[in-house]
Design an enzyme around this catalytic site. Structure first.
Site, short mmCIF file in Angstrom:
data_model
loop_
_atom_site.label_atom_id
_atom_site.label_comp_id
_atom_site.label_asym_id
_atom_site.label_seq_id
_atom_site.Cartn_x
_atom_site.Cartn_y
_atom_site.Cartn_z
N CYS A 84 38.41 48.98 26.16
CA CYS A 84 38.04 49.43 27.50
C CYS A 84 38.71 48.46 28.48
O CYS A 84 38.29 47.33 28.61
CB CYS A 84 36.52 49.38 27.60
SG CYS A 84 35.87 49.99 29.14
N CYS A 117 49.74 35.53 28.05
CA CYS A 117 49.44 34.78 29.28
C CYS A 117 47.96 34.45 29.43
O CYS A 117 47.57 33.79 30.38
CB CYS A 117 49.94 35.54 30.50
SG CYS A 117 49.00 37.02 30.89
FE FE Z 1 49.91 38.90 29.87
#
Ligand code: FE
Length: 145
Positions: free
Chosen positions: A123, A103
């Site tokens: 991180c 996405c």
């Molecule tokens: Fe995603």
């Protein structure tokens, strides 16, 4: 393991409707949550960490480690096709940004000071993640208010 899924494309308006304000700020506007604030920083349960925006499986609890940084840290991704790495020169730093490959949402950064066997430290903002406990319920990465 869930297979890599088809890319998701949504307008920023659509994301803003789906996500909470804090999720939207971090995932779509590349924000950073306050260190030690997220719900998943201290999480030690066995399971899978997913993208809070699209649900793609990203990290396994097996690769999570205590970094002391205040953000959930992993030394590897479930599979390299789950993230895309981008050069990030904002704030006068040279960093590698980590985004969800499905996405395009911002997850965090990856550094070269992680533990063996990879030497990497992903991180990641807790807000950018949700957690699916092995054989159990899910947890939201966003701080509970
Ligand atoms: Fe995603």
């Amino acid at each position: 393991m869930q297979l890599a899924q088809k890319t998701i494309e949504k307008s920023e308006e659509e994301w803003e409707q789906i996500l909470t304000p804090e999720q939207y700020h971090v995932l779509r506007q590349k924000g950073t949550e306050r260190p030690f604030s997220g719900n998943l920083y201290y999480n030690k349960e066995k399971g899978v960490y997913t993208c809070a925006a699209c649900g793609q499986e990203l990290f396994s609890s097996n690769t999570k480690f205590e970094s002391g940084s205040g953000w959930p840290s992993f030394y590897d991704v479930i599979s390299s096709d789950r993230v895309r790495l981008k050069e990030d020169t904002s704030y006068f730093m040279n960093r590698i940004e980590v985004v969800c490959s499905r996405c395009g949402s911002h997850l965090g950064h990856v550094f070269e000071d992680g533990p063996a066997p990879t030497g990497k430290r992903y991180c990641i903002n807790s807000v950018s993640l949700n957690f699916k406990k092995e054989g159990g319920e899910s947890k939201k990465g966003e701080e509970e208010k």
